[in-house]
Design an enzyme around this catalytic site. Sequence first.
Site, short mmCIF file in Angstrom:
data_model
loop_
_atom_site.label_atom_id
_atom_site.label_comp_id
_atom_site.label_asym_id
_atom_site.label_seq_id
_atom_site.Cartn_x
_atom_site.Cartn_y
_atom_site.Cartn_z
CB THR A 74 -6.51 -12.47 6.25
OG1 THR A 74 -7.32 -13.25 7.14
CG2 THR A 74 -5.48 -11.70 7.08
CD GLN A 187 -18.55 -17.26 7.12
OE1 GLN A 187 -19.41 -18.00 6.66
NE2 GLN A 187 -17.40 -17.72 7.58
CB SER A 207 -13.23 -15.76 1.53
OG SER A 207 -12.45 -16.92 1.75
CB CYS A 329 -8.79 -17.02 11.92
SG CYS A 329 -9.33 -17.17 10.21
#
Length: 381
Positions: A74, A187, A207, A329
Amino acid sequence: MVNKKIYLDYAATTPVDSEVKKTMLPYFSEKFGNAGSLHSFGQEATAAIDGAREKIAKAIGAQFREIIFTGSATEANNLALRGVLKAKSLKVKARIIVSAIEHESVLETAKDLEREGAEVIYLPVNREGLVDVGKLKESLNERTILVSVMYVNNEIGTVQPVREISKLILEFRKHSTFPLFHTDAAQALQYLDCDINNLGVDLMTLSAHKIYGPKGIGVLYAKSLKLKAIITGGGQEFGFRSGTENTPLIVGFGKAVELAARDRKRAAKKITELRDYFWKELKKIEPKIEVNGRIAPHILNIYFPYRGSQDFLARLDLSGISASSGSACFARSLVPSYVIQALGYSRERAEHSVRFSFGKYIGKKDIDEALKRVKIIVDNS
């Protein structure tokens, strides 16, 4: 009593791999130094961070200094959008282009920048979730500073034509620097090619906790570092992200990326086979179900016409199966998926859709047991 929990929500997060955990542990205790310190403890931490940076750079074909560690994906997305806007001084209103199904950290940031005076174009998608490349071409102009289109959608698994988009942007800008192209690949890294030279991106978000690494650490790849910091202070991360480096998490991220790159082909094959098997057998139990989007290896978003997702998810959870209705989220707000509605489907369809996502600790026996429990739920409701 349920004997075993079956986790089918790997797109939300993944457990930390044992090798990753082993790599991280020393940096919580005996190797606890601050990388900003000049003594041996600090030098040890710096060497560990440099090693992780080198691993990640190598895995995606980047340069050492193009890897910026952040506190999350994020934050990396925020740095990409806000940092580019800060770096590009325009006398006219800057234009940013994003897809309508981006992760909230891109969409909400874009909306915030819109309130601050930027112009934001939201690209529509088709029923499979693919962006309208023709609309993108029409939307590019001399004021466009950034295009952000995610590589793999976190809710429906649609894989965007990143290379095609990159070529379009390069053709438009020719010898200019802008617009830059950013992709959120959180992803994608576990299953798809993320070499920035093949993709042609200028910025890319990664991530750790999506690839069996720790939570609380992300990366922004930034080509030639064409952005400005949004967190100021001591000037860590080449001046782009101030704050004491989180050495254990950075080391863990480096190891997780190394393992992901090593196992990518094998993992993609295994997970794709499990996903297809689950879909085929589930279709026998519920013949009228449909797939939302254009699926990635690990994500399967399914429309259940006669089952509200919240009730169905509760029943699944009681039976020991963990799945979700969309982005982790946003899920606790119980708001129907904006992603599925952006495909042109109704709110009702969004309220009757469930995401199953698969990972390396799931085998065929787990899938068979999950199907067995789903059948019991269906037969008794």
